[in-house]
Design an enzyme around this catalytic site. Structure first.
Site, PDB file in Angstrom:
ATOM      1  N   ASN A  95      -5.578  11.819   4.401  1.00 42.98           N
ATOM      2  CA  ASN A  95      -6.413  10.834   5.111  1.00 42.98           C
ATOM      3  C   ASN A  95      -7.439  10.284   4.120  1.00 42.98           C
ATOM      4  O   ASN A  95      -7.470  10.659   2.941  1.00 42.98           O
ATOM      5  CB  ASN A  95      -7.085  11.501   6.324  1.00 42.98           C
ATOM      6  CG  ASN A  95      -7.740  10.491   7.246  1.00 42.98           C
ATOM      7  OD1 ASN A  95      -7.134   9.482   7.603  1.00 42.98           O
ATOM      8  ND2 ASN A  95      -8.977  10.711   7.619  1.00 42.98           N
ATOM      9  N   ASP A 119      -3.047   9.315   7.391  1.00 47.70           N
ATOM     10  CA  ASP A 119      -2.171   8.260   6.852  1.00 47.70           C
ATOM     11  C   ASP A 119      -0.784   8.788   6.560  1.00 47.70           C
ATOM     12  O   ASP A 119       0.186   8.035   6.520  1.00 47.70           O
ATOM     13  CB  ASP A 119      -2.779   7.663   5.586  1.00 47.70           C
ATOM     14  CG  ASP A 119      -3.987   6.837   5.959  1.00 47.70           C
ATOM     15  OD1 ASP A 119      -5.073   7.414   6.130  1.00 47.70           O
ATOM     16  OD2 ASP A 119      -3.831   5.616   6.144  1.00 47.70           O
ATOM     17  N   ARG A 169       0.861  -1.192   0.000  1.00 54.01           N
ATOM     18  CA  ARG A 169       0.000   0.000   0.000  1.00 54.01           C
ATOM     19  C   ARG A 169       0.898   1.243   0.000  1.00 54.01           C
ATOM     20  O   ARG A 169       1.816   1.334   0.814  1.00 54.01           O
ATOM     21  CB  ARG A 169      -0.948  -0.005   1.216  1.00 54.01           C
ATOM     22  CG  ARG A 169      -1.983  -1.133   1.134  1.00 54.01           C
ATOM     23  CD  ARG A 169      -3.133  -0.899   2.092  1.00 54.01           C
ATOM     24  NE  ARG A 169      -4.015   0.158   1.645  1.00 54.01           N
ATOM     25  CZ  ARG A 169      -5.005   0.662   2.398  1.00 54.01           C
ATOM     26  NH1 ARG A 169      -5.198   0.193   3.612  1.00 54.01           N
ATOM     27  NH2 ARG A 169      -5.778   1.623   1.933  1.00 54.01           N
TER      28      ARG A 169
HETATM   29  O1  MRU Z   1      -7.712   2.573   3.758  1.00 52.13           O
HETATM   30  P1  MRU Z   1      -7.592   2.486   5.247  1.00 52.13           P
HETATM   31  O2  MRU Z   1      -8.771   1.872   5.917  1.00 52.13           O
HETATM   32  O3  MRU Z   1      -6.275   1.865   5.668  1.00 52.13           O
HETATM   33  O4  MRU Z   1      -7.546   4.002   5.688  1.00 52.13           O
HETATM   34  C1  MRU Z   1      -7.486   4.322   7.038  1.00 52.13           C
HETATM   35  C2  MRU Z   1      -7.613   5.762   7.276  1.00 52.13           C
HETATM   36  O5  MRU Z   1      -7.747   6.550   6.383  1.00 52.13           O
HETATM   37  C3  MRU Z   1      -7.494   6.204   8.692  1.00 52.13           C
HETATM   38  O6  MRU Z   1      -8.194   7.392   8.879  1.00 52.13           O
HETATM   39  C4  MRU Z   1      -6.034   6.474   8.975  1.00 52.13           C
HETATM   40  O7  MRU Z   1      -5.244   5.363   8.694  1.00 52.13           O
HETATM   41  C5  MRU Z   1      -5.842   6.942  10.319  1.00 52.13           C
HETATM   42  S1  MRU Z   1      -5.101   5.751  11.318  1.00 52.13           S
HETATM   43  C6  MRU Z   1      -5.536   5.718  12.887  1.00 52.13           C
END
Ligand code: MRU
Length: 378
Positions: free
Chosen positions: A263, A253, A101
Protein backbone atom coordinates in the site's frame (compact mmCIF):
# COMPACT_ATOMS: atom_id res chain seq x y z
CA UNK A 1 -22.85 19.19 -12.11
CA UNK A 2 -26.17 17.95 -13.55
CA UNK A 3 -24.44 14.86 -14.91
CA UNK A 4 -23.25 13.91 -11.44
CA UNK A 5 -26.74 13.22 -10.16
CA UNK A 6 -27.66 11.21 -13.28
CA UNK A 7 -25.79 8.15 -12.02
CA UNK A 8 -27.53 4.83 -11.44
CA UNK A 9 -26.11 3.34 -8.21
CA UNK A 10 -24.41 5.95 -6.14
CA UNK A 11 -23.90 6.61 -2.48
CA UNK A 12 -21.22 9.20 -1.83
CA UNK A 13 -21.84 12.90 -1.80
CA UNK A 14 -20.31 15.95 -3.45
CA UNK A 15 -21.91 19.16 -2.27
CA UNK A 16 -24.90 17.10 -1.11
CA UNK A 17 -25.38 15.37 -4.50
CA UNK A 18 -24.71 11.73 -5.16
CA UNK A 19 -21.62 11.15 -7.24
CA UNK A 20 -19.22 8.47 -8.49
CA UNK A 21 -15.61 8.90 -9.60
CA UNK A 22 -16.28 7.99 -13.23
CA UNK A 23 -19.23 7.49 -15.54
CA UNK A 24 -19.77 6.76 -19.20
CA UNK A 25 -21.16 9.55 -21.32
CA UNK A 26 -24.63 8.94 -22.78
CA UNK A 27 -23.01 8.78 -26.23
CA UNK A 28 -21.09 5.71 -25.03
CA UNK A 29 -17.85 6.95 -26.56
CA UNK A 30 -16.30 9.07 -23.84
CA UNK A 31 -15.78 8.77 -20.09
CA UNK A 32 -16.23 11.48 -17.46
CA UNK A 33 -13.94 11.50 -14.42
CA UNK A 34 -13.37 13.71 -11.42
CA UNK A 35 -9.88 15.17 -11.92
CA UNK A 36 -8.34 14.33 -8.54
CA UNK A 37 -5.26 16.48 -9.12
CA UNK A 38 -7.53 19.52 -8.64
CA UNK A 39 -9.06 18.43 -5.32
CA UNK A 40 -9.76 19.61 -2.69
CA UNK A 41 -9.68 23.12 -4.12
CA UNK A 42 -11.54 22.71 -7.41
CA UNK A 43 -14.12 20.14 -8.49
CA UNK A 44 -13.25 19.58 -12.13
CA UNK A 45 -14.95 17.00 -14.33
CA UNK A 46 -12.72 15.87 -17.17
CA UNK A 47 -13.69 13.95 -20.28
CA UNK A 48 -11.48 11.15 -21.61
CA UNK A 49 -11.76 10.13 -25.26
CA UNK A 50 -8.49 8.94 -26.78
CA UNK A 51 -6.15 6.24 -25.53
CA UNK A 52 -3.66 8.98 -24.77
CA UNK A 53 -6.24 10.78 -22.56
CA UNK A 54 -6.65 7.57 -20.54
CA UNK A 55 -2.91 6.92 -20.21
CA UNK A 56 -2.27 10.50 -19.08
CA UNK A 57 -5.17 10.41 -16.61
CA UNK A 58 -3.78 7.29 -14.90
CA UNK A 59 -0.10 8.27 -15.07
CA UNK A 60 -0.59 11.80 -13.73
CA UNK A 61 -3.06 10.55 -11.10
CA UNK A 62 -6.13 12.44 -12.28
CA UNK A 63 -7.58 9.06 -11.41
CA UNK A 64 -5.76 6.97 -8.83
CA UNK A 65 -6.39 4.31 -6.22
CA UNK A 66 -6.09 0.66 -7.24
CA UNK A 67 -9.74 -0.22 -8.06
CA UNK A 68 -10.32 3.07 -9.87
CA UNK A 69 -7.17 2.64 -11.97
CA UNK A 70 -8.47 -0.80 -13.00
CA UNK A 71 -11.93 0.45 -13.95
CA UNK A 72 -10.50 3.41 -15.90
CA UNK A 73 -8.11 1.17 -17.83
CA UNK A 74 -10.99 -1.15 -18.81
CA UNK A 75 -12.88 1.81 -20.32
CA UNK A 76 -9.66 3.01 -21.96
CA UNK A 77 -9.24 -0.30 -23.78
CA UNK A 78 -12.94 -0.41 -24.74
CA UNK A 79 -12.94 3.09 -26.21
CA UNK A 80 -9.66 2.45 -28.05
CA UNK A 81 -11.36 -0.53 -29.74
CA UNK A 82 -14.19 1.73 -30.92
CA UNK A 83 -11.61 3.53 -33.07
CA UNK A 84 -9.83 0.40 -34.26
CA UNK A 85 -10.94 -3.10 -33.18
CA UNK A 86 -7.96 -4.88 -34.74
CA UNK A 87 -5.89 -7.39 -32.75
CA UNK A 88 -2.87 -5.11 -33.22
CA UNK A 89 -4.68 -2.17 -31.66
CA UNK A 90 -5.96 -4.33 -28.80
CA UNK A 91 -2.37 -5.30 -28.06
CA UNK A 92 -1.09 -1.74 -28.46
CA UNK A 93 -3.78 -0.19 -26.22
CA UNK A 94 -3.35 -2.90 -23.57
CA UNK A 95 0.42 -2.41 -23.45
CA UNK A 96 0.10 1.40 -23.27
CA UNK A 97 -2.39 1.22 -20.40
CA UNK A 98 -0.38 -1.43 -18.53
CA UNK A 99 2.72 0.77 -18.71
CA UNK A 100 1.07 3.69 -16.87
CA UNK A 101 1.49 2.51 -13.27
CA UNK A 102 3.22 -0.68 -12.13
CA UNK A 103 2.07 -1.46 -8.58
CA UNK A 104 -1.74 -1.61 -8.41
CA UNK A 105 -2.56 -5.11 -9.69
CA UNK A 106 -6.14 -4.06 -10.52
CA UNK A 107 -4.77 -2.52 -13.72
CA UNK A 108 -3.49 -5.88 -15.00
CA UNK A 109 -6.56 -7.63 -13.63
CA UNK A 110 -8.98 -5.33 -15.49
CA UNK A 111 -7.09 -5.46 -18.81
CA UNK A 112 -6.84 -9.26 -18.57
CA UNK A 113 -10.55 -9.52 -17.83
CA UNK A 114 -11.54 -7.41 -20.83
CA UNK A 115 -9.19 -9.38 -23.09
CA UNK A 116 -10.58 -12.71 -21.86
CA UNK A 117 -14.06 -11.48 -22.84
CA UNK A 118 -12.71 -10.51 -26.29
CA UNK A 119 -10.98 -13.80 -27.03
CA UNK A 120 -12.44 -15.49 -30.10
CA UNK A 121 -15.00 -12.74 -30.76
CA UNK A 122 -15.72 -11.17 -34.15
CA UNK A 123 -13.96 -7.90 -34.89
CA UNK A 124 -17.33 -6.05 -35.23
CA UNK A 125 -18.40 -7.20 -31.78
CA UNK A 126 -15.22 -6.36 -29.92
CA UNK A 127 -15.82 -2.73 -28.94
CA UNK A 128 -19.30 -3.50 -27.60
CA UNK A 129 -18.09 -6.53 -25.63
CA UNK A 130 -15.19 -4.57 -24.14
CA UNK A 131 -17.50 -1.72 -23.13
CA UNK A 132 -19.99 -4.10 -21.53
CA UNK A 133 -17.11 -5.66 -19.57
CA UNK A 134 -15.89 -2.23 -18.42
CA UNK A 135 -19.43 -1.41 -17.29
CA UNK A 136 -19.58 -4.73 -15.43
CA UNK A 137 -16.26 -3.97 -13.69
CA UNK A 138 -17.62 -0.58 -12.66
CA UNK A 139 -20.85 -2.06 -11.32
CA UNK A 140 -19.11 -4.88 -9.46
CA UNK A 141 -16.66 -2.46 -7.91
CA UNK A 142 -19.56 -0.58 -6.35
CA UNK A 143 -21.12 -3.81 -5.04
CA UNK A 144 -17.84 -5.18 -3.73
CA UNK A 145 -16.92 -1.98 -1.94
CA UNK A 146 -20.34 -1.84 -0.32
CA UNK A 147 -19.92 -5.46 0.81
CA UNK A 148 -16.48 -4.56 2.24
CA UNK A 149 -18.29 -1.80 4.12
CA UNK A 150 -20.80 -4.27 5.58
CA UNK A 151 -18.12 -6.76 6.68
CA UNK A 152 -15.99 -3.96 8.12
CA UNK A 153 -18.99 -2.51 9.94
CA UNK A 154 -19.28 -5.71 11.99
CA UNK A 155 -15.64 -5.27 13.09
CA UNK A 156 -16.13 -1.60 13.96
CA UNK A 157 -19.29 -2.40 15.92
CA UNK A 158 -17.39 -5.07 17.88
CA UNK A 159 -14.53 -2.64 18.61
CA UNK A 160 -17.03 0.03 19.67
CA UNK A 161 -18.65 -2.41 22.09
CA UNK A 162 -15.17 -3.14 23.55
CA UNK A 163 -14.13 0.48 24.00
CA UNK A 164 -17.57 1.95 24.76
CA UNK A 165 -16.47 5.39 23.56
CA UNK A 166 -16.38 7.09 20.14
CA UNK A 167 -14.05 5.06 17.91
CA UNK A 168 -10.79 6.63 16.79
CA UNK A 169 -9.72 5.16 13.46
CA UNK A 170 -6.42 5.94 11.77
CA UNK A 171 -6.15 5.73 7.98
CA UNK A 172 -3.33 6.31 5.51
CA UNK A 173 -3.46 7.74 1.98
CA UNK A 174 -6.88 7.68 0.32
CA UNK A 175 -8.75 4.38 0.25
CA UNK A 176 -12.13 6.07 0.18
CA UNK A 177 -14.65 6.37 -2.63
CA UNK A 178 -12.24 8.54 -4.62
CA UNK A 179 -9.94 5.50 -4.92
CA UNK A 180 -12.75 3.30 -6.22
CA UNK A 181 -15.98 3.94 -8.14
CA UNK A 182 -18.10 4.45 -5.02
CA UNK A 183 -17.94 3.71 -1.25
CA UNK A 184 -14.16 3.06 -1.10
CA UNK A 185 -12.37 0.17 0.57
CA UNK A 186 -10.95 1.29 3.94
CA UNK A 187 -13.51 4.08 4.28
CA UNK A 188 -16.55 1.99 3.30
CA UNK A 189 -16.82 0.54 6.85
CA UNK A 190 -16.47 4.09 8.21
CA UNK A 191 -19.42 5.30 6.09
CA UNK A 192 -21.45 2.23 7.05
CA UNK A 193 -20.67 2.84 10.74
CA UNK A 194 -21.68 6.48 10.37
CA UNK A 195 -25.00 5.35 8.85
CA UNK A 196 -25.42 2.83 11.68
CA UNK A 197 -25.02 5.58 14.27
CA UNK A 198 -21.66 4.42 15.69
CA UNK A 199 -19.84 7.53 16.92
CA UNK A 200 -16.39 7.79 15.35
CA UNK A 201 -13.54 10.07 14.39
CA UNK A 202 -10.87 9.48 11.72
CA UNK A 203 -7.20 10.44 12.01
CA UNK A 204 -6.11 11.24 8.45
CA UNK A 205 -2.39 10.82 7.66
CA UNK A 206 -1.48 13.63 5.27
CA UNK A 207 0.48 11.05 3.17
CA UNK A 208 3.45 12.82 1.73
CA UNK A 209 4.58 13.31 -0.94
CA UNK A 210 1.31 13.42 -2.94
CA UNK A 211 -0.82 14.22 0.13
CA UNK A 212 -3.75 12.01 -0.80
CA UNK A 213 -4.80 12.00 2.87
CA UNK A 214 -4.79 15.76 3.31
CA UNK A 215 -6.22 16.52 -0.13
CA UNK A 216 -8.60 13.64 -0.83
CA UNK A 217 -9.48 11.66 2.31
CA UNK A 218 -10.10 14.80 4.37
CA UNK A 219 -12.22 16.25 1.55
CA UNK A 220 -14.40 13.21 1.10
CA UNK A 221 -14.86 12.74 4.87
CA UNK A 222 -15.87 16.40 5.14
CA UNK A 223 -18.34 15.97 2.26
CA UNK A 224 -19.91 13.02 4.13
CA UNK A 225 -19.88 14.85 7.47
CA UNK A 226 -17.54 12.36 9.16
CA UNK A 227 -15.53 13.91 12.05
CA UNK A 228 -11.83 13.78 11.19
CA UNK A 229 -8.46 15.43 11.85
CA UNK A 230 -5.54 15.68 9.42
CA UNK A 231 -2.19 14.79 11.00
CA UNK A 232 1.38 14.91 9.77
CA UNK A 233 2.55 11.46 8.74
CA UNK A 234 4.85 11.09 11.74
CA UNK A 235 2.09 11.62 14.31
CA UNK A 236 0.40 8.20 14.28
CA UNK A 237 2.89 6.44 16.59
CA UNK A 238 2.53 9.13 19.24
CA UNK A 239 -1.27 8.94 19.12
CA UNK A 240 -1.16 5.16 19.40
CA UNK A 241 1.12 5.31 22.45
CA UNK A 242 -1.38 7.63 24.15
CA UNK A 243 -4.52 5.54 23.58
CA UNK A 244 -5.91 7.80 20.88
CA UNK A 245 -6.20 5.17 18.14
CA UNK A 246 -8.60 2.21 18.52
CA UNK A 247 -8.05 0.69 15.11
CA UNK A 248 -6.09 1.26 11.88
CA UNK A 249 -7.84 0.77 8.56
CA UNK A 250 -6.01 1.08 5.24
CA UNK A 251 -6.38 -0.07 1.63
CA UNK A 252 -4.12 -2.14 -0.62
CA UNK A 253 -2.73 -1.79 -4.12
CA UNK A 254 -1.59 -5.39 -4.31
CA UNK A 255 -1.90 -8.16 -1.76
CA UNK A 256 0.23 -11.27 -2.25
CA UNK A 257 -1.12 -14.80 -1.87
CA UNK A 258 0.72 -15.07 1.48
CA UNK A 259 -1.13 -12.00 2.88
CA UNK A 260 1.69 -9.44 2.50
CA UNK A 261 0.06 -6.09 1.74
CA UNK A 262 1.48 -3.45 -0.58
CA UNK A 263 0.00 0.00 0.00
CA UNK A 264 1.00 3.67 -0.06
CA UNK A 265 4.50 4.42 1.26
CA UNK A 266 4.42 4.74 5.06
CA UNK A 267 1.78 2.07 5.64
CA UNK A 268 4.43 -0.34 6.97
CA UNK A 269 5.54 2.11 9.66
CA UNK A 270 1.93 2.50 10.85
CA UNK A 271 1.56 -1.28 11.02
CA UNK A 272 4.75 -1.54 13.10
CA UNK A 273 3.51 1.10 15.53
CA UNK A 274 0.07 -0.53 15.72
CA UNK A 275 1.60 -3.92 16.51
CA UNK A 276 3.85 -2.39 19.19
CA UNK A 277 0.80 -0.80 20.80
CA UNK A 278 -1.51 -3.81 20.44
CA UNK A 279 -3.88 -1.93 18.10
CA UNK A 280 -5.78 -3.90 15.43
CA UNK A 281 -4.45 -3.18 11.92
CA UNK A 282 -6.97 -4.07 9.22
CA UNK A 283 -6.59 -3.87 5.44
CA UNK A 284 -9.70 -3.52 3.25
CA UNK A 285 -9.52 -4.68 -0.37
CA UNK A 286 -11.60 -6.18 -3.14
CA UNK A 287 -10.39 -9.59 -4.33
CA UNK A 288 -9.33 -7.86 -7.58
CA UNK A 289 -6.41 -6.40 -5.57
CA UNK A 290 -4.99 -9.86 -4.78
CA UNK A 291 -2.11 -11.06 -6.92
CA UNK A 292 -2.46 -14.84 -6.72
CA UNK A 293 0.78 -15.30 -8.68
CA UNK A 294 2.95 -13.72 -5.99
CA UNK A 295 3.73 -15.82 -2.94
CA UNK A 296 6.09 -13.36 -1.23
CA UNK A 297 5.00 -9.72 -1.39
CA UNK A 298 8.21 -8.27 -0.03
CA UNK A 299 10.35 -10.02 -2.65
CA UNK A 300 8.11 -9.77 -5.68
CA UNK A 301 5.67 -6.82 -5.70
CA UNK A 302 7.00 -4.10 -8.03
CA UNK A 303 7.29 -0.78 -6.20
CA UNK A 304 6.60 2.30 -8.32
CA UNK A 305 9.25 5.01 -8.14
CA UNK A 306 7.88 8.38 -9.18
CA UNK A 307 9.49 11.65 -10.12
CA UNK A 308 11.69 13.17 -7.40
CA UNK A 309 9.90 16.48 -8.08
CA UNK A 310 6.95 15.18 -6.06
CA UNK A 311 9.25 15.16 -3.00
CA UNK A 312 11.19 18.34 -3.66
CA UNK A 313 8.11 20.42 -4.54
CA UNK A 314 4.62 20.82 -3.14
CA UNK A 315 1.35 22.15 -4.57
CA UNK A 316 -1.38 24.09 -2.84
CA UNK A 317 -3.87 26.91 -3.16
CA UNK A 318 -2.21 30.30 -3.43
CA UNK A 319 -3.87 33.48 -2.19
CA UNK A 320 -4.79 34.34 -5.80
CA UNK A 321 -7.01 31.23 -5.89
CA UNK A 322 -4.69 29.36 -8.28
CA UNK A 323 -3.16 25.97 -7.52
CA UNK A 324 0.53 26.77 -7.23
CA UNK A 325 3.64 24.62 -6.99
CA UNK A 326 6.51 25.69 -4.75
CA UNK A 327 9.97 24.27 -4.12
CA UNK A 328 10.73 22.76 -0.67
CA UNK A 329 14.19 21.28 -1.12
CA UNK A 330 17.39 22.98 -2.17
CA UNK A 331 18.20 22.21 -5.79
CA UNK A 332 21.55 20.63 -4.80
CA UNK A 333 19.92 17.79 -2.86
CA UNK A 334 18.78 14.68 -4.70
CA UNK A 335 15.50 13.09 -3.64
CA UNK A 336 13.93 9.68 -4.14
CA UNK A 337 10.26 8.88 -4.34
CA UNK A 338 9.16 5.33 -3.54
CA UNK A 339 5.38 5.36 -3.90
CA UNK A 340 4.52 2.13 -2.02
CA UNK A 341 5.82 -0.22 0.64
CA UNK A 342 5.00 -3.75 1.73
CA UNK A 343 3.56 -4.57 5.14
CA UNK A 344 4.40 -8.17 6.06
CA UNK A 345 1.38 -10.38 6.71
CA UNK A 346 2.40 -10.90 10.36
CA UNK A 347 1.55 -7.25 11.11
CA UNK A 348 -1.95 -7.46 9.57
CA UNK A 349 -4.86 -8.33 11.89
CA UNK A 350 -7.23 -9.17 9.06
CA UNK A 351 -8.13 -8.61 5.40
CA UNK A 352 -11.63 -7.24 4.86
CA UNK A 353 -12.88 -8.34 1.43
CA UNK A 354 -16.22 -8.43 -0.36
CA UNK A 355 -16.48 -12.10 0.70
CA UNK A 356 -15.81 -11.52 4.40
CA UNK A 357 -12.82 -11.07 6.72
CA UNK A 358 -9.82 -13.35 6.13
CA UNK A 359 -6.58 -13.86 8.02
CA UNK A 360 -3.47 -12.57 6.28
CA UNK A 361 -1.95 -15.96 5.52
CA UNK A 362 -1.75 -18.49 2.69
CA UNK A 363 -4.33 -20.93 4.07
CA UNK A 364 -6.98 -18.32 4.72
CA UNK A 365 -6.49 -16.69 1.31
CA UNK A 366 -6.66 -20.12 -0.32
CA UNK A 367 -10.14 -20.52 1.16
CA UNK A 368 -11.08 -17.12 -0.33
CA UNK A 369 -9.74 -18.23 -3.72
CA UNK A 370 -11.82 -21.42 -3.53
CA UNK A 371 -14.90 -19.37 -2.61
CA UNK A 372 -14.31 -17.09 -5.63
CA UNK A 373 -13.85 -20.06 -7.97
CA UNK A 374 -17.07 -21.69 -6.73
CA UNK A 375 -19.01 -18.43 -7.16
CA UNK A 376 -17.63 -18.01 -10.71
CA UNK A 377 -18.79 -21.53 -11.65
CA UNK A 378 -22.17 -21.36 -9.89
O1 MRU B 1 -0.76 6.38 -5.52
P1 MRU B 1 -2.22 6.19 -5.27
O2 MRU B 1 -2.92 7.42 -4.79
O3 MRU B 1 -2.90 5.54 -6.45
O4 MRU B 1 -2.25 5.15 -4.09
C1 MRU B 1 -3.47 4.76 -3.55
C2 MRU B 1 -3.31 3.92 -2.36
O5 MRU B 1 -2.23 3.61 -1.93
C3 MRU B 1 -4.56 3.40 -1.75
O6 MRU B 1 -4.37 3.16 -0.39
C4 MRU B 1 -4.89 2.08 -2.41
O7 MRU B 1 -4.98 2.21 -3.79
C5 MRU B 1 -6.08 1.50 -1.85
S1 MRU B 1 -7.42 1.59 -2.93
C6 MRU B 1 -8.89 1.78 -2.27
Amino acid sequence: MASLSAQRVVNMLVNGKHCTTLWLDQSGNQLHIIDQTQLPHHLVIKTLRSLNDFCIAIKTMQVRGAPLIGATAAYGLALALQHDPSADNEQHASSALLATRPTAVNLQWAIARVRRALAGQHREQKAAIALATAEAIRGEDIQHCEAIGDHGLALLRQRYQQTNKPLNILTHCNAGWLATVDWGTALAPVYKAQQAGIPLHVWVDETRPRNQGASLTAWELAQQGVPHTVIADNTGGHLMQHGQVDLCLVGSDRTAANGDVCNKIGTYLKALAATDNNIPFYVALPSSSIDWTISDGLKSIPIEQRDADEVTHISGLAENGQITRVQLVDGNSPASNYAFDVTPARLVTGLITECGVFSANRESLLSLQQQLTETAHA
